[in-house]
Design an enzyme around this catalytic site. Structure first.
Site, mmCIF file in Angstrom:
data_model
loop_
_atom_site.group_PDB
_atom_site.id
_atom_site.type_symbol
_atom_site.label_atom_id
_atom_site.label_comp_id
_atom_site.label_asym_id
_atom_site.label_seq_id
_atom_site.Cartn_x
_atom_site.Cartn_y
_atom_site.Cartn_z
ATOM 1 C CB ILE A 91 0.575 -2.034 -5.293
ATOM 2 C CG1 ILE A 91 0.403 -0.740 -4.482
ATOM 3 C CG2 ILE A 91 1.332 -3.091 -4.517
ATOM 4 C CD1 ILE A 91 -0.456 -0.935 -3.239
ATOM 5 N N GLY A 125 -0.794 6.142 -9.969
ATOM 6 C CA GLY A 125 -1.839 7.165 -9.850
ATOM 7 C C GLY A 125 -1.549 8.362 -10.740
ATOM 8 N N GLY A 143 1.710 10.079 -9.191
ATOM 9 C CA GLY A 143 2.929 9.289 -9.046
ATOM 10 C C GLY A 143 2.563 7.833 -8.762
ATOM 11 C CB VAL A 172 0.073 3.462 -5.567
ATOM 12 C CG1 VAL A 172 -0.515 3.074 -4.203
ATOM 13 C CG2 VAL A 172 -0.697 4.640 -6.163
ATOM 14 C CG ASP A 182 -13.202 10.174 -10.417
ATOM 15 O OD1 ASP A 182 -13.902 9.639 -11.311
ATOM 16 O OD2 ASP A 182 -11.961 10.234 -10.468
HETATM 17 P P1 ADP Z 1 -4.734 8.493 -8.129
HETATM 18 O O1 ADP Z 1 -5.778 8.953 -7.211
HETATM 19 O O2 ADP Z 1 -3.457 9.229 -8.055
HETATM 20 O O3 ADP Z 1 -5.188 8.270 -9.549
HETATM 21 P P2 ADP Z 1 -5.392 5.889 -7.249
HETATM 22 O O4 ADP Z 1 -6.019 6.141 -5.941
HETATM 23 O O5 ADP Z 1 -6.309 5.622 -8.417
HETATM 24 O O6 ADP Z 1 -4.364 7.042 -7.601
HETATM 25 O O7 ADP Z 1 -4.385 4.707 -7.124
HETATM 26 C C1 ADP Z 1 -3.805 4.071 -8.206
HETATM 27 C C2 ADP Z 1 -3.816 2.579 -7.986
HETATM 28 O O8 ADP Z 1 -3.023 2.274 -6.834
HETATM 29 C C3 ADP Z 1 -5.191 2.039 -7.655
HETATM 30 O O9 ADP Z 1 -5.855 1.680 -8.838
HETATM 31 C C4 ADP Z 1 -4.868 0.833 -6.829
HETATM 32 O O10 ADP Z 1 -4.565 -0.276 -7.639
HETATM 33 C C5 ADP Z 1 -3.617 1.246 -6.080
HETATM 34 N N1 ADP Z 1 -3.986 1.717 -4.767
HETATM 35 C C6 ADP Z 1 -4.257 2.958 -4.420
HETATM 36 N N2 ADP Z 1 -4.522 3.059 -3.111
HETATM 37 C C7 ADP Z 1 -4.395 1.847 -2.601
HETATM 38 C C8 ADP Z 1 -4.554 1.302 -1.304
HETATM 39 N N3 ADP Z 1 -4.862 2.074 -0.252
HETATM 40 N N4 ADP Z 1 -4.371 -0.006 -1.148
HETATM 41 C C9 ADP Z 1 -4.041 -0.764 -2.204
HETATM 42 N N5 ADP Z 1 -3.878 -0.344 -3.435
HETATM 43 C C10 ADP Z 1 -4.056 0.957 -3.646
#
Ligand code: ADP
Length: 859
Positions: free
Chosen positions: A602, A605, A608, A610, A718
């Protein structure tokens, strides 16, 4: 045998003249050279005088009082001056006497040579004149004889023809008588001349020439005598063994004799006698380590992950230097023994003795110096070796409570603090209660833990002193056992790759232990972590046969080894004395990797992908962040940072942590699934449908989440629409705690590479100073993003331009349709000075009031 008898011949005469000529040339040469010699000696004397007067300029102070060496030197200089004077005097003598005598001799010799030549010429000439006269007389004789014979013939002829008278006959007779007379006279003259010539010839040979030569010989011999005297004068004036020179040398020698090395410093030492200085003691200033929480001990080397490599390198370096030193010393000692030979030849005794004393002294000094260095290095080597040996099979302890990216270790056992008190940084953090997480988990999620912890044929632990549990219990109260027929990874007390910082938090009482894995230099190691007067980490050693051991016996499996340690009640290592009393099971949030089924991706990150995932035992749908297997260890630790922060929080506007999977790779963070995904994407997608009321509510949600974080002293660092998630009913949840810090103030010192410039407050950009008031600035931007429905802040400006403009006082205008109060709040959040910004408590109040007013007006 003299000149007179042997040098009468013409050749000898010529040779004698040449010899005299050569002697005159020799005299000229002598004159020239003597003049040069005199000049040289005068110059030399002047130079020696100058040296002597230079040498006399000795320290006028009394530093050299009593120095015999100095007195001897003065004598040497005085005598050098005397030598100079003597040389000068002798040179003057030679110049005055010898040069004059040579001139006189030269003149005399020239005169005598000339006289000899003249005399020789004269008598030779006399002899040759006489010889010529004899020859002429003989020619005359012949002529008159012929005339006589002619006249006689004529007379006889006329007489026979004409008889006895007549005039013609008379004439002829007269002529005949005259010719006869002439002939007789010439004959007599000739006889007399021959007599004279014979006599002269005899005199010339026997008297005149020998006389001349004899005279010449005696003159030349007299000259040679004079000559010899001249040379004698030259020699005696240059004689360095002359009495005067010898006297000088004697005086120098006796002065030299007076130098007695052993007595030279006697007076001096007496005069300046002092007591030896007190030894200087180098002591460790213990105040330096007062605040090191026992990690740094006075006079003890610290062996930890920060220093171990350095210590090993230092040890290698020291051992190499020490070896080099020893070799040098051996060469020196051996070298000295062969010093009495120079180029393989034995030296004369005296020189040999002196040289060997000097070389012995200097090599003794050098050897001593090397020995001192060796002692120093050996001490250091010993210190490092014993510090490293102390470690045994223990894992190198962590030297810093700050993880690899200079972040503080947020959760730490109070025991690690030394005195049991908690640091200011994490006092509010360490009390994380895993039960709270359990409460957070849906019921179904708890099942697997219960099932895992059910006892299955526990091994009865030996009855040893202390608090060893017969059936160890997990924190949740479930019994935890060391059972048979299980693999290591299935054991409750096996914690996979759980970071060390978490491990130490779990081990709270002496005897608590668990097993985990770690990667060092790409090598996977299994570590037994025990709480025993602090935290000890023992790396399982592998034997050549592939068995496992610590210090005691080896076992075919790690699990057997741990069971043995537990059952035997023996210390893991003698040094640590650590005994295993209580296996510590995995916490509720330590999920098993196999309990999670990844469904679909979905998001993506930093570390890696998600995934939307399902928990096997509950069928609950969750979000799972994975960490790429290939990432370096530090990054993996960093990845887990978010989990470590999140697990403490429980708030509807903060994304919830369900657990972490660290049993094997890939490590994962399991979170509640927030179905709307990222707020930024959501805003952009739903821009046209979102009402101001909804937008306001989103701002309120974010403010509620941030107020909660502020109350927990958590700085997000952030905060932005991209890092918020949207759940059911558009609820906004703060997410992405990768950069978060749990401190009142956090100073960044290492580069600002990945800083979201447009969201970050000026004091953080300029001085790296982060507080919750920086999050307030970001919150202002977040509200701007919300009201611009996913707009890009400072659009059309790059980061540095935006920064420059902000520093110059520029602030973004309100997005279209932003309520004035909301924009005023944004501007307050963007106050340049942090102290002029509202805190989140105030922000929340403002937004809540606005929301209520809005609802009252529009709904
Ligand atoms: P990182 O911290 O590694 O950059 P993120 O937290 O930004 O990763 O997550 C990347 C993407 O994954 C987010 O933009 C979101 O679309 C999805 N995502 C992350 N956590 C969740 C969650 N708990 N529920 C749904 N989607 C999520």
């Amino acid at each position: 045998m003299g000149f007179s008898t042997n040098l009468q011949g013409k050749v000898a005469h010529e040779a004698l003249l040449s010899r005299q000529e050569a002697e005159l040339r020799l005299l000229e040469t002598m004159k020239r050279c003597i003049n040069i010699k005199v000049k040289c000696e005068k110059d030399y004397a002047a130079a020696l005088s100058a040296v002597a007067s230079q040498g006399m300029k000795i320290d006028r102070g009394d530093d050299l009082t009593g120095s015999v060496v100095c007195a001897t030197w003065k004598t040497m200089m005085e005598e050098l001056d005397n030598t100079a004077k003597l040389i000068r005097h002798n040179a003057d003598n030679v110049e005055n006497k010898v040069v004059d005598a040579l001139n006189a001799l030269c003149a005399e010799k020239r005169k005598v040579r000339k006289a000899y030549q003249e005399e020789h010429n004269r008598i030779s000439h006399q002899f040759s004149q006489l010889s010529e006269e004899v020859n002429r007389k003989k020619v005359d004789y012949q002529k008159y004889l012929d005339l006589y014979k002619l006249m006689r013939c004529k007379f006889e002829e006329i007489y026979i023809k004409g008889g006895r008278g007549g005039r013609k006959l008379d004439e002829v007779r007269d002529k005949y008588q005259k010719a006869c007379r002439k002939l007789h006279l010439t004959h007599n003259e000739y006889v007399l001349l021959l007599c004279e010539a014979a006599e002269f010839e005899k005199d010339y040979r026997t008297v005149l020439l020998p006389g001349l030569l004899e005279h010449q010989q005696s003159l030349q011999e007299a000259f040679v005598a004079t000559w010899k005297q001249i040379l004698q004068d030259i020699v005696s004036n240059s004689d360095l063994t002359s009495e005067k020179h010898c006297e000088i040398q004697k005086r120098i020698n006796s002065s030299l004799e007076s130098i007695k090395p052993a007595e030279e410093y006697k007076d001096f030492t007496e005069k300046y006698k002092t007591t030896p200085t007190e030894p200087v003691k180098f002591t460790f200033d213990e105040s330096l380590v007062e605040d090191s929480a026992g990690k740094l001990l006075p006079n003890q080397l610290t062996v930890d992950n920060l220093t171990v490599e350095w210590l090993r390198n230092k040890l290698t370096e020291l051992e190499a230097s020490n070896k080099e030193n020893q070799e040098k010393r051996i060469v020196l000692v051996n070298g000295h023994n062969s010093d009495s030979l120079v180029n393989g030849k034995p030296l004369s005794n005296e020189i040999n003795n002196r040289l060997s004393v000097i070389s012995l002294e200097s090599s003794k000094k050098e050897v001593n110096e090397l020995k001192c260095q060796e002692r120093k290095m050996l001490k250091q080597i010993e210190l490092i070796k014993s510090a490293l040996n102390e470690l045994g099979c223990e894992e190198v302890p962590s030297g810093c409570d700050i993880s690899i990216d200079n972040q503080p270790a947020f959760i730490e056992s109070p025991r690690e603090q030394g005195d049991g008190s908690q640091s200011t940084l994490n006092k509010h953090l360490s009390a994380f209660d895993s039960h709270r997480l359990v409460k957070m988990l849906p019921n179904v999620l708890r099942k697997p833990f219960r099932r895992r912890s059910a006892p299955s044929s526990p091994i009865a632990p030996p009855r040893t002193k202390g608090r060893r549990e017969s059936v160890p219990r997990s924190e949740g109260g479930d019994p935890v056992s060391l059972t048979t027929n299980k693999s290591l990874v299935d054991e409750e007390w096996f914690h996979g790759v759980l970071p060390r910082e978490e491990v130490v938090r779990l081990l709270t009482t002496d005897g608590d232990f668990l097993v985990r894995e770690t990667t060092r230099n790409d090598e996977c190691q299994t570590v037994l972590s025990v709480c025993w007067g602090g935290h000890k980490h023992f790396i399982v050693q592998t034997t050549a046969e592939g068995h496992y051991r610590f210090e005691g016996p080896a076992f075919p499996s790690i699990r057997d080894l741990i069971l043995y340690q537990f059952n035997s009640g023996l210390p893991v290592t003698q040094r640590s004395g650590a005994i295993l009393y209580k296996p510590i099971p995995r916490e509720r949030w330590e999920l098993n990797n196999d309990d999670v089924i990844l469904l679909d991706k979905i998001g993506r990150g930093n570390f890696g992908d998600v995934y939307r995932a399902q928990l096997k035992n509950s069928n609950d749908i969750v979000a799972v962040k994975t960490c790429r297997v290939t990432l370096p260890e530090e990054h993996k630790k960093k990845f887990l940072q978010e989990g470590r922060i999140l697990k403490q929080y429980d708030h509807p506007n903060i994304v919830k942590l369900i657990g972490i999977c660290v049993q094997k790779q890939p490590i994962m963070i399991v979170m509640e699934l927030v179905p709307g995904g990222s707020l930024l994407t959501f805003l952009r997608k739903s821009a046209s449908t979102l009402t101001e009321n909804q937008l306001m509510k989103m701002c309120l949600d974010a403010a509620a989440g941030m107020r909660y974080l502020e109350s927990k002293n958590c700085i997000h660092r952030d905060l932005a629409a991209r890092n918020c998630l949207v759940g059911y009913n558009n609820i906004v949840k703060i997410s992405d705690f990768g950069m978060s810090r749990e401190e009142e103030e956090y100073i960044v010192s290492d580069g600002m590479k990945q800083i979201p410039i447009k969201w970050t407050a000026p004091e953080a950009l300029n001085f790296g100073k982060y507080t919750s008031l920086c999050d307030v600035w970001s919150y202002g931007i977040l509200c701007w993003e919300i009201f611009s429905r996913g707009g890009t802040p400072y659009s059309g400006m790059n980061n540095s331009k935006a920064r420059e403009k902000i520093d110059g006082g520029y602030r973004m205008p309100a997005p279209e349709n932003t309520p004035d109060e909301m924009y005023r709040l944004m501007l307050r959040c963007w106050e340049y000075k942090p102290e002029n910004r509202p805190n989140f408590e105030q922000v929340y109040t403002v937004v809540e009031t606005l929301c209520s007013a809005y609802r009252a007006t529009f709904c």
